[in-house]
Each structure stands twice: as structure tokens, then as C-alpha cells.
Design a protein around this motif. Structure first.
Motif, PDB file in Angstrom:
ATOM      1  N   ARG A  97       0.735  -1.341  -0.301  1.00  0.00           N
ATOM      2  CA  ARG A  97       0.165  -0.203  -0.192  1.00  0.00           C
ATOM      3  C   ARG A  97       0.795   0.971   0.493  1.00  0.00           C
ATOM      4  O   ARG A  97       0.383   2.355  -0.604  1.00  0.00           O
ATOM      5  CB  ARG A  97      -1.036   0.230   1.750  1.00  0.00           C
ATOM      6  N   LEU A  98       1.495   1.486   0.563  1.00  0.00           N
ATOM      7  CA  LEU A  98       2.613   2.462   0.905  1.00  0.00           C
ATOM      8  C   LEU A  98       3.202   2.878  -0.658  1.00  0.00           C
ATOM      9  O   LEU A  98       4.048   3.833  -1.544  1.00  0.00           O
ATOM     10  CB  LEU A  98       3.886   2.466   1.614  1.00  0.00           C
ATOM     11  N   MET A  99       3.338   1.191  -0.974  1.00  0.00           N
ATOM     12  CA  MET A  99       4.366   1.173  -2.156  1.00  0.00           C
ATOM     13  C   MET A  99       3.527   1.770  -3.920  1.00  0.00           C
ATOM     14  O   MET A  99       3.713   2.917  -4.568  1.00  0.00           O
ATOM     15  CB  MET A  99       5.164   0.516  -2.867  1.00  0.00           C
ATOM     16  N   SER A 100       2.290   1.606  -3.489  1.00  0.00           N
ATOM     17  CA  SER A 100       1.155   2.432  -4.301  1.00  0.00           C
ATOM     18  C   SER A 100       0.898   3.326  -3.770  1.00  0.00           C
ATOM     19  O   SER A 100       0.649   4.766  -5.218  1.00  0.00           O
ATOM     20  CB  SER A 100      -0.011   1.916  -3.989  1.00  0.00           C
ATOM     21  N   LEU A 101       1.409   4.079  -2.988  1.00  0.00           N
ATOM     22  CA  LEU A 101       1.118   5.649  -2.739  1.00  0.00           C
ATOM     23  C   LEU A 101       2.400   6.772  -2.627  1.00  0.00           C
ATOM     24  O   LEU A 101       2.139   6.915  -3.867  1.00  0.00           O
ATOM     25  CB  LEU A 101       0.264   6.344  -0.836  1.00  0.00           C
ATOM     26  N   TYR A 102       3.571   6.064  -2.465  1.00  0.00           N
ATOM     27  CA  TYR A 102       4.358   6.606  -3.020  1.00  0.00           C
ATOM     28  C   TYR A 102       4.926   6.193  -4.935  1.00  0.00           C
ATOM     29  O   TYR A 102       5.575   7.473  -5.502  1.00  0.00           O
ATOM     30  CB  TYR A 102       6.047   5.082  -3.030  1.00  0.00           C
ATOM     31  N   GLY A 103       4.336   5.511  -5.198  1.00  0.00           N
ATOM     32  CA  GLY A 103       3.866   5.594  -7.261  1.00  0.00           C
ATOM     33  C   GLY A 103       2.825   6.629  -7.780  1.00  0.00           C
ATOM     34  O   GLY A 103       3.444   7.320  -8.157  1.00  0.00           O
ATOM     35  N   ALA A 104       2.070   7.259  -6.881  1.00  0.00           N
ATOM     36  CA  ALA A 104       0.853   8.329  -6.741  1.00  0.00           C
ATOM     37  C   ALA A 104       2.216   9.477  -6.627  1.00  0.00           C
ATOM     38  O   ALA A 104       1.097  10.531  -7.057  1.00  0.00           O
ATOM     39  CB  ALA A 104       0.209   8.214  -5.652  1.00  0.00           C
ATOM     40  N   CYS A 105       2.967   9.815  -5.580  1.00  0.00           N
ATOM     41  CA  CYS A 105       3.530  11.138  -6.420  1.00  0.00           C
ATOM     42  C   CYS A 105       4.534  10.880  -7.092  1.00  0.00           C
ATOM     43  O   CYS A 105       5.520  12.259  -7.255  1.00  0.00           O
ATOM     44  CB  CYS A 105       4.277  10.464  -4.271  1.00  0.00           C
ATOM     45  N   THR A 106       5.047  10.070  -7.792  1.00  0.00           N
ATOM     46  CA  THR A 106       6.680  10.523  -8.328  1.00  0.00           C
ATOM     47  C   THR A 106       5.848  10.678  -9.917  1.00  0.00           C
ATOM     48  O   THR A 106       5.383   9.928 -10.038  1.00  0.00           O
ATOM     49  CB  THR A 106       7.790   9.465  -7.979  1.00  0.00           C
ATOM     50  N   SER A 107       6.858  10.784 -11.202  1.00  0.00           N
ATOM     51  CA  SER A 107       6.431  10.897 -12.349  1.00  0.00           C
ATOM     52  C   SER A 107       6.756  10.019 -12.817  1.00  0.00           C
ATOM     53  O   SER A 107       6.704   9.765 -14.522  1.00  0.00           O
ATOM     54  CB  SER A 107       6.812  12.348 -12.883  1.00  0.00           C
ATOM     55  N   ASP A 108       8.322   9.225 -12.600  1.00  0.00           N
ATOM     56  CA  ASP A 108       8.443   7.733 -13.057  1.00  0.00           C
ATOM     57  C   ASP A 108       7.470   7.059 -13.744  1.00  0.00           C
ATOM     58  O   ASP A 108       6.897   6.913 -11.996  1.00  0.00           O
ATOM     59  CB  ASP A 108      10.103   7.576 -12.296  1.00  0.00           C
ATOM     60  N   VAL A 109       7.607   6.028 -13.851  1.00  0.00           N
ATOM     61  CA  VAL A 109       7.015   4.935 -14.423  1.00  0.00           C
ATOM     62  C   VAL A 109       6.890   3.868 -13.306  1.00  0.00           C
ATOM     63  O   VAL A 109       7.897   3.399 -12.894  1.00  0.00           O
ATOM     64  CB  VAL A 109       7.060   3.953 -15.364  1.00  0.00           C
ATOM     65  N   ILE A 114      -0.785   2.316  -8.987  1.00  0.00           N
ATOM     66  CA  ILE A 114      -0.775   3.680  -8.356  1.00  0.00           C
ATOM     67  C   ILE A 114      -2.331   4.215  -7.380  1.00  0.00           C
ATOM     68  O   ILE A 114      -2.774   3.249  -8.048  1.00  0.00           O
ATOM     69  CB  ILE A 114      -0.604   4.449  -9.377  1.00  0.00           C
ATOM     70  N   ASP A 115      -2.094   4.381  -6.672  1.00  0.00           N
ATOM     71  CA  ASP A 115      -3.311   4.883  -5.216  1.00  0.00           C
ATOM     72  C   ASP A 115      -4.190   5.757  -6.443  1.00  0.00           C
ATOM     73  O   ASP A 115      -3.654   7.042  -6.336  1.00  0.00           O
ATOM     74  CB  ASP A 115      -2.812   4.569  -4.287  1.00  0.00           C
ATOM     75  N   GLN A 116      -5.218   6.072  -6.936  1.00  0.00           N
ATOM     76  CA  GLN A 116      -4.913   6.722  -7.983  1.00  0.00           C
ATOM     77  C   GLN A 116      -6.325   7.882  -7.192  1.00  0.00           C
ATOM     78  O   GLN A 116      -6.040   9.634  -7.142  1.00  0.00           O
ATOM     79  CB  GLN A 116      -6.578   6.508  -8.662  1.00  0.00           C
ATOM     80  N   LYS A 117      -7.093   7.120  -5.881  1.00  0.00           N
ATOM     81  CA  LYS A 117      -7.347   8.708  -4.881  1.00  0.00           C
ATOM     82  C   LYS A 117      -5.961   9.576  -4.168  1.00  0.00           C
ATOM     83  O   LYS A 117      -6.611  10.557  -3.913  1.00  0.00           O
ATOM     84  CB  LYS A 117      -7.986   7.449  -4.366  1.00  0.00           C
ATOM     85  N   PHE A 118      -5.113   8.551  -3.983  1.00  0.00           N
ATOM     86  CA  PHE A 118      -4.321   8.917  -2.713  1.00  0.00           C
ATOM     87  C   PHE A 118      -3.425   9.867  -3.977  1.00  0.00           C
ATOM     88  O   PHE A 118      -3.414  11.750  -3.727  1.00  0.00           O
ATOM     89  CB  PHE A 118      -2.979   8.141  -2.346  1.00  0.00           C
ATOM     90  N   GLN A 119      -3.739   9.799  -5.481  1.00  0.00           N
ATOM     91  CA  GLN A 119      -2.657  10.931  -6.426  1.00  0.00           C
ATOM     92  C   GLN A 119      -3.429  12.337  -6.930  1.00  0.00           C
ATOM     93  O   GLN A 119      -2.687  13.067  -6.613  1.00  0.00           O
ATOM     94  CB  GLN A 119      -2.305  10.302  -7.986  1.00  0.00           C
ATOM     95  N   SER A 120      -4.936  11.748  -6.512  1.00  0.00           N
ATOM     96  CA  SER A 120      -5.830  13.237  -6.116  1.00  0.00           C
ATOM     97  C   SER A 120      -5.511  13.940  -5.493  1.00  0.00           C
ATOM     98  O   SER A 120      -6.073  15.120  -5.620  1.00  0.00           O
ATOM     99  CB  SER A 120      -7.512  12.739  -6.483  1.00  0.00           C
ATOM    100  N   VAL A 121      -5.627  13.636  -4.085  1.00  0.00           N
ATOM    101  CA  VAL A 121      -5.501  13.966  -2.712  1.00  0.00           C
ATOM    102  C   VAL A 121      -3.997  14.570  -2.828  1.00  0.00           C
ATOM    103  O   VAL A 121      -4.274  16.357  -2.319  1.00  0.00           O
ATOM    104  CB  VAL A 121      -5.905  13.249  -1.636  1.00  0.00           C
ATOM    105  N   VAL A 122      -3.308  13.809  -3.429  1.00  0.00           N
ATOM    106  CA  VAL A 122      -1.785  14.871  -2.630  1.00  0.00           C
ATOM    107  C   VAL A 122      -2.103  16.074  -4.065  1.00  0.00           C
ATOM    108  O   VAL A 122      -0.692  17.332  -4.445  1.00  0.00           O
ATOM    109  CB  VAL A 122      -0.943  13.725  -3.218  1.00  0.00           C
TER     110      VAL A 122
END
Length: 170
Positions: A97-109, A114-122
Motif C-alpha cells: 500500500r505504501l508503494m502504491s502511495l509512493y507511485g502516486a507521488c512520482t513522475s517515474d513509471v 498507483i493509488d489513484q485516490k491518493f494521487q488526486s489528494v496529493v
């Protein structure tokens, strides 16, 4: 000059985090188990003293946020905290889960989902907060990785001791 001042303070804030992590890693390293009790006690005393001295330094760069950015930051922090609180219950799930949150914060693939919900929050957070959230997730993942290595080494040592005992009994 104001921006340079803020950047310098922010760098000091990050350096403090790095120092605390380094001291913590030294205290919990496998190498500590391979030294004498006296040396280990002395190193722990020194590490605790350095940790205490480092914690006395307060560096803070305030971020100007509007109400929506403040709400997004609180929501993102809550999401991370919920995972951290469940870490001991299911280490592997928390790491994923932490990795999916991190994936939402990075511009790299990212390597995983990727946690889409977290990405929209960030995305709703201020840029400085986005960077801090990403750094926090990096630190959490690095600490998890170090913990897993320690656990693996301990398990390996236990199995080696069991094998040694079993072969002596036979």
C-alpha cells in the motif's frame, strides 16, 4: 534572498531527518550484535546522546496554503498514518500500500499499482507539501526495507543455529 533562505532552512530540515535516520540505523544494525557488550553500550550511549542533541534542533519552514490545500494535506497525512498504524498487523500488505502511495507521488513509471485516490489528494496539496509527502513515503519504505533485511538475517541466524544443534545431536 528570501527564497534562498527558505531553501537553506528546508535543506537543514531534510538534513536533520537524514541524521536521525542514520543514528537509528546504526543503533539497529546487525553489526551492533557482533561487538562486545561494553562497546555496544558505549555506542548506544553515544547514539542516544546524538539523537537527543539532534532532536533539540527545530527547523521549520511554514508553507502558505489555502483551505483546499490544507484539507488535502490533512487527508493525505491521514491516509499514510492509517497504513503505518496497521504496519505490524500485516507488514507485506502495508508495504504494498505504501508503494502504491509512493507511485502516486512520482513522475517515474512505478513498478506497481498507483493509488489513484491518493494521487488526486496529493495533487490538491501545495508543491512543498507534495515534496514532503514523497520524502516521508521514501523514508517509510527505506525503513521497511531495512527492517525486512534485519528480520531475514535474524531468521537465517536462527535456522543456522538450529541446523548446527540438530547436526550435533545426530
Amino acid at each position: 534572498r528570501v527564497e534562498a533562505f527558505r531553501d537553506a532552512a528546508s535543506a537543514m530540515e531534510q538534513e536533520k531527518e537524514i541524521l536521525l535516520e542514520m543514528i537509528h540505523n546504526i543503533q539497529n544494525s546487525q553489526d551492533m550484535r557482533h561487538i562486545s557488550e561494553g562497546e555496544r553500550e558505549e555506542l548506544n550511549l553515544t547514539a542516544n546522546r546524538l539523537m537527543g542533541r539532534t532532536l533539540t534542533v527545530e527547523v521549520s519552514v511554514e508553507t502558505i496554503r489555502n483551505a483546499q490545500q490544507q484539507e488535502s494535506l490533512l487527508h493525505a497525512t491521514k491516509m499514510i498514518d492509517e497504513i503505518v498504524n496497521k504496519l505490524l498487523d500485516d507488514l507485506e500488505d502495508a508495504k504494498m500500500r505504501l508503494m502504491s502511495l509512493y507511485g502516486a507521488c512520482t513522475s517515474d513509471v512505478p513498478a506497481g499499482p498507483i493509488d489513484q485516490k491518493f494521487q488526486s489528494v496529493v495533487i490538491g496539496c501545495a508543491i512543498e507539501d507534495q515534496k514532503k509527502i514523497k520524502r516521508r513515503l521514501e523514508t517509510l519504505l527505506r525503513n521497511l526495507e531495512n527492517s525486512e533485511k534485519s528480520i531475514t538475517l535474524l531468521e537465517h541466524q536462527k535456522s543456522s543455529v538450529r541446523q548446527s544443534c540438530n547436526s550435533k545431536q545426530n
